[in-house]
Design a protein around this motif. Structure first.
Motif, PDB file in Angstrom:
ATOM      1  N   LEU A 272     -24.303  -7.764  -6.074  1.00 36.25           N
ATOM      2  CA  LEU A 272     -24.694  -9.119  -6.480  1.00 36.25           C
ATOM      3  C   LEU A 272     -23.719 -10.169  -5.956  1.00 36.25           C
ATOM      4  CD1 LEU A 272     -25.909  -9.101 -10.211  1.00 36.25           C
ATOM      5  CD2 LEU A 272     -27.169  -9.855  -8.196  1.00 36.25           C
ATOM      6  N   SER A 273     -22.440  -9.839  -5.940  1.00 35.80           N
ATOM      7  CA  SER A 273     -21.424 -10.822  -5.541  1.00 35.80           C
ATOM      8  C   SER A 273     -21.553 -11.236  -4.079  1.00 35.80           C
ATOM      9  CB  SER A 273     -20.016 -10.289  -5.804  1.00 35.80           C
ATOM     10  OG  SER A 273     -19.645  -9.326  -4.842  1.00 35.80           O
ATOM     11  N   ARG A 274     -22.250 -10.443  -3.292  1.00 40.76           N
ATOM     12  CA  ARG A 274     -22.403 -10.742  -1.865  1.00 40.76           C
ATOM     13  C   ARG A 274     -23.643 -11.595  -1.572  1.00 40.76           C
ATOM     14  NH1 ARG A 274     -20.786  -5.066  -1.845  1.00 40.76           N
ATOM     15  NH2 ARG A 274     -18.665  -4.939  -1.051  1.00 40.76           N
ATOM     16  N   GLN A 275     -24.369 -11.962  -2.621  1.00 37.62           N
ATOM     17  CA  GLN A 275     -25.599 -12.728  -2.448  1.00 37.62           C
ATOM     18  C   GLN A 275     -25.393 -14.179  -2.894  1.00 37.62           C
ATOM     19  OE1 GLN A 275     -28.697 -10.700  -4.626  1.00 37.62           O
ATOM     20  NE2 GLN A 275     -28.051  -8.691  -3.865  1.00 37.62           N
ATOM     21  N   ARG A 276     -26.231 -15.058  -2.372  1.00 40.47           N
ATOM     22  CA  ARG A 276     -26.264 -16.442  -2.877  1.00 40.47           C
ATOM     23  C   ARG A 276     -27.093 -16.407  -4.156  1.00 40.47           C
ATOM     24  NH1 ARG A 276     -25.016 -20.833   0.598  1.00 40.47           N
ATOM     25  NH2 ARG A 276     -24.552 -20.100   2.685  1.00 40.47           N
ATOM     26  N   LEU A 277     -26.438 -16.669  -5.257  1.00 42.61           N
ATOM     27  CA  LEU A 277     -27.104 -16.518  -6.547  1.00 42.61           C
ATOM     28  C   LEU A 277     -27.386 -17.866  -7.186  1.00 42.61           C
ATOM     29  CD1 LEU A 277     -24.916 -13.597  -7.918  1.00 42.61           C
ATOM     30  CD2 LEU A 277     -27.215 -13.432  -6.966  1.00 42.61           C
ATOM     31  N   GLN A 278     -28.562 -17.964  -7.748  1.00 38.87           N
ATOM     32  CA  GLN A 278     -28.955 -19.143  -8.513  1.00 38.87           C
ATOM     33  C   GLN A 278     -29.765 -18.674  -9.705  1.00 38.87           C
ATOM     34  OE1 GLN A 278     -31.147 -21.621  -5.832  1.00 38.87           O
ATOM     35  NE2 GLN A 278     -29.320 -22.377  -4.789  1.00 38.87           N
ATOM     36  N   GLY A 279     -29.861 -19.512 -10.693  1.00 37.19           N
ATOM     37  CA  GLY A 279     -30.711 -19.213 -11.844  1.00 37.19           C
ATOM     38  C   GLY A 279     -30.347 -17.914 -12.527  1.00 37.19           C
ATOM     39  N   GLU A 280     -31.368 -17.086 -12.749  1.00 41.28           N
ATOM     40  CA  GLU A 280     -31.188 -15.813 -13.464  1.00 41.28           C
ATOM     41  C   GLU A 280     -30.180 -14.892 -12.784  1.00 41.28           C
ATOM     42  OE1 GLU A 280     -31.729 -12.731 -16.280  1.00 41.28           O
ATOM     43  OE2 GLU A 280     -32.300 -14.838 -16.378  1.00 41.28           O
ATOM     44  N   GLY A 281     -30.182 -14.859 -11.450  1.00 42.02           N
ATOM     45  CA  GLY A 281     -29.224 -14.019 -10.730  1.00 42.02           C
ATOM     46  C   GLY A 281     -27.790 -14.442 -10.991  1.00 42.02           C
ATOM     47  N   ALA A 282     -27.534 -15.743 -10.989  1.00 41.38           N
ATOM     48  CA  ALA A 282     -26.186 -16.253 -11.257  1.00 41.38           C
ATOM     49  C   ALA A 282     -25.775 -15.970 -12.697  1.00 41.38           C
ATOM     50  CB  ALA A 282     -26.124 -17.753 -10.968  1.00 41.38           C
ATOM     51  N   THR A 283     -26.700 -16.128 -13.617  1.00 48.53           N
ATOM     52  CA  THR A 283     -26.424 -15.852 -15.031  1.00 48.53           C
ATOM     53  C   THR A 283     -26.108 -14.370 -15.233  1.00 48.53           C
ATOM     54  OG1 THR A 283     -27.902 -17.652 -15.669  1.00 48.53           O
ATOM     55  CG2 THR A 283     -27.354 -16.044 -17.372  1.00 48.53           C
ATOM     56  N   THR A 284     -26.903 -13.515 -14.619  1.00 45.95           N
ATOM     57  CA  THR A 284     -26.669 -12.071 -14.712  1.00 45.95           C
ATOM     58  C   THR A 284     -25.298 -11.714 -14.145  1.00 45.95           C
ATOM     59  OG1 THR A 284     -29.024 -11.590 -14.603  1.00 45.95           O
ATOM     60  CG2 THR A 284     -27.534  -9.801 -13.975  1.00 45.95           C
ATOM     61  N   PHE A 285     -24.950 -12.319 -13.015  1.00 42.78           N
ATOM     62  CA  PHE A 285     -23.648 -12.035 -12.429  1.00 42.78           C
ATOM     63  C   PHE A 285     -22.520 -12.464 -13.357  1.00 42.78           C
ATOM     64  CE2 PHE A 285     -19.829 -13.100 -10.138  1.00 42.78           C
ATOM     65  CZ  PHE A 285     -19.574 -11.894  -9.503  1.00 42.78           C
ATOM     66  N   GLU A 286     -22.601 -13.645 -13.940  1.00 44.34           N
ATOM     67  CA  GLU A 286     -21.531 -14.136 -14.828  1.00 44.34           C
ATOM     68  C   GLU A 286     -21.336 -13.207 -16.018  1.00 44.34           C
ATOM     69  OE1 GLU A 286     -19.291 -16.450 -14.276  1.00 44.34           O
ATOM     70  OE2 GLU A 286     -20.235 -16.782 -12.347  1.00 44.34           O
ATOM     71  N   TYR A 287     -22.425 -12.715 -16.579  1.00 45.72           N
ATOM     72  CA  TYR A 287     -22.324 -11.792 -17.707  1.00 45.72           C
ATOM     73  C   TYR A 287     -21.693 -10.468 -17.271  1.00 45.72           C
ATOM     74  CZ  TYR A 287     -23.534  -9.307 -21.976  1.00 45.72           C
ATOM     75  OH  TYR A 287     -23.465  -8.593 -23.141  1.00 45.72           O
ATOM     76  N   GLY A 288     -22.183  -9.911 -16.173  1.00 44.67           N
ATOM     77  CA  GLY A 288     -21.636  -8.642 -15.687  1.00 44.67           C
ATOM     78  C   GLY A 288     -20.177  -8.743 -15.304  1.00 44.67           C
ATOM     79  N   TRP A 289     -19.784  -9.849 -14.708  1.00 43.58           N
ATOM     80  CA  TRP A 289     -18.394 -10.056 -14.328  1.00 43.58           C
ATOM     81  C   TRP A 289     -17.510 -10.165 -15.567  1.00 43.58           C
ATOM     82  CZ3 TRP A 289     -14.886  -8.803 -11.332  1.00 43.58           C
ATOM     83  CH2 TRP A 289     -13.812  -9.597 -10.942  1.00 43.58           C
ATOM     84  N   ALA A 290     -18.013 -10.805 -16.621  1.00 44.20           N
ATOM     85  CA  ALA A 290     -17.269 -10.869 -17.884  1.00 44.20           C
ATOM     86  C   ALA A 290     -17.071  -9.465 -18.464  1.00 44.20           C
ATOM     87  CB  ALA A 290     -17.993 -11.776 -18.885  1.00 44.20           C
ATOM     88  N   LEU A 291     -18.110  -8.635 -18.383  1.00 41.41           N
ATOM     89  CA  LEU A 291     -17.991  -7.249 -18.839  1.00 41.41           C
ATOM     90  C   LEU A 291     -16.899  -6.509 -18.069  1.00 41.41           C
ATOM     91  CD1 LEU A 291     -21.747  -6.167 -19.053  1.00 41.41           C
ATOM     92  CD2 LEU A 291     -20.167  -6.293 -20.990  1.00 41.41           C
ATOM     93  N   ILE A 292     -16.924  -6.633 -16.747  1.00 39.70           N
ATOM     94  CA  ILE A 292     -15.976  -5.902 -15.899  1.00 39.70           C
ATOM     95  C   ILE A 292     -14.551  -6.375 -16.147  1.00 39.70           C
ATOM     96  CG2 ILE A 292     -15.224  -5.581 -13.499  1.00 39.70           C
ATOM     97  CD1 ILE A 292     -18.228  -5.429 -12.763  1.00 39.70           C
ATOM     98  N   LYS A 293     -14.331  -7.677 -16.217  1.00 45.93           N
ATOM     99  CA  LYS A 293     -12.975  -8.194 -16.469  1.00 45.93           C
ATOM    100  C   LYS A 293     -12.435  -7.677 -17.793  1.00 45.93           C
ATOM    101  CE  LYS A 293     -14.178 -12.497 -15.963  1.00 45.93           C
ATOM    102  NZ  LYS A 293     -14.140 -13.977 -15.897  1.00 45.93           N
ATOM    103  N   THR A 294     -13.290  -7.665 -18.813  1.00 47.08           N
ATOM    104  CA  THR A 294     -12.856  -7.201 -20.134  1.00 47.08           C
ATOM    105  C   THR A 294     -12.532  -5.713 -20.104  1.00 47.08           C
ATOM    106  OG1 THR A 294     -14.210  -8.909 -21.189  1.00 47.08           O
ATOM    107  CG2 THR A 294     -13.496  -7.053 -22.568  1.00 47.08           C
ATOM    108  N   ALA A 295     -13.445  -4.915 -19.578  1.00 47.82           N
ATOM    109  CA  ALA A 295     -13.236  -3.465 -19.544  1.00 47.82           C
ATOM    110  C   ALA A 295     -12.012  -3.111 -18.707  1.00 47.82           C
ATOM    111  CB  ALA A 295     -14.479  -2.759 -19.007  1.00 47.82           C
ATOM    112  N   ALA A 296     -11.863  -3.727 -17.534  1.00 49.23           N
ATOM    113  CA  ALA A 296     -10.720  -3.412 -16.661  1.00 49.23           C
ATOM    114  C   ALA A 296      -9.402  -3.746 -17.350  1.00 49.23           C
ATOM    115  CB  ALA A 296     -10.842  -4.164 -15.334  1.00 49.23           C
ATOM    116  N   SER A 297      -9.341  -4.881 -18.030  1.00 47.35           N
ATOM    117  CA  SER A 297      -8.079  -5.249 -18.692  1.00 47.35           C
ATOM    118  C   SER A 297      -7.700  -4.217 -19.754  1.00 47.35           C
ATOM    119  CB  SER A 297      -8.172  -6.652 -19.294  1.00 47.35           C
ATOM    120  OG  SER A 297      -9.027  -6.679 -20.417  1.00 47.35           O
ATOM    121  N   LEU A 298      -8.692  -3.691 -20.455  1.00 46.82           N
ATOM    122  CA  LEU A 298      -8.410  -2.691 -21.490  1.00 46.82           C
ATOM    123  C   LEU A 298      -8.029  -1.342 -20.881  1.00 46.82           C
ATOM    124  CD1 LEU A 298     -11.286  -3.619 -23.949  1.00 46.82           C
ATOM    125  CD2 LEU A 298      -8.868  -4.256 -24.104  1.00 46.82           C
TER     126      LEU A 298
END
Length: 195
Positions: free
Chosen positions: A123-149
């Motif tokens: 997803l990060s390699r695509q031009r994202l708008q709308g639902e795609g951008a929202t999905t990416f922001e949520y998934g990235w928040a998940l990854i940052k949280t899990a990785a830090s733990l």
């Protein structure tokens, strides 16, 4: 006390977070000087495969995901850590006040969507708008949280120290990861005033 430096995590060579050079020793040089504070545990850069595997385990765990989603909906500090609050300007009569970014995830169905590191890299390699951008922001928040733990678990095991946080959300998420993976780790939550 050991402090991790702020994590500048790379999802791909061209996408990741940046780290503000804010270190606990800057605020307490006397403790740094006498060895009561130890810092410099750098966790920045690309995730090694073992971290990716552990992050994917958290992202696939329905209990962990429900804890994350509940925290995102109800814990202001957790919300602001992942999605900084919009600047509070004075809206004109025709402007609506800025909406906090986490409100777009105000639905428990987000906890049931499938995410993993590879899909987020794609997803990060695509031009994202709308639902795609929202999905990416949520998934990235998940990854940052899990990785830090996961990095916290690794450091605690390597240094033979106990984990401590002033974030109840991170405390519960770390406890869940340890319980699921059969890890023994002392994990303390310290109450902090002023949030």
């Amino acid at each position: 006390m050991h402090f991790r430096d702020f994590m500048a995590l790379q999802l791909t060579p061209m996408m990741g977070t940046t780290a503000y050079p804010d270190r606990m020793g800057d605020y307490h040089p006397e403790f740094l000087g006498n060895g009561r504070i130890i810092q410099g545990h750098n966790l920045s850069g690309a995730m090694p495969q073992e971290i990716v595997t552990s992050v994917n385990s958290d992202l696939a765990d329905p209990i962990w995901r429900n804890l994350f989603q509940h925290s995102l909906l109800h814990d202001l500090r957790f919300q602001r850590g992942l999605f900084p609050h919009p600047e509070k300007g004075t809206p004109t009569a025709t402007e609506a006040p800025p909406t906090p970014e986490w409100l777009q995830f105000n639905d428990m169905t987000w906890a049931m969507r499938l995410f993993d590191v590879k899909a987020m890299q794609t997803l990060s390699r695509q031009r994202l708008q709308g639902e795609g951008a929202t999905t990416f922001e949520y998934g990235w928040a998940l990854i940052k949280t899990a990785a830090s733990l996961i990095y916290t678990i690794q450091l605690c095991q390597e240094l033979q120290v106990e984990a401590a946080t002033d974030s109840l959300a991170h405390h519960h998420l770390l406890a869940r990861t340890c319980e699921r993976d059969g890890l023994t780790l002392s994990n303390f939550c310290l109450k902090r005033e002023g949030y």
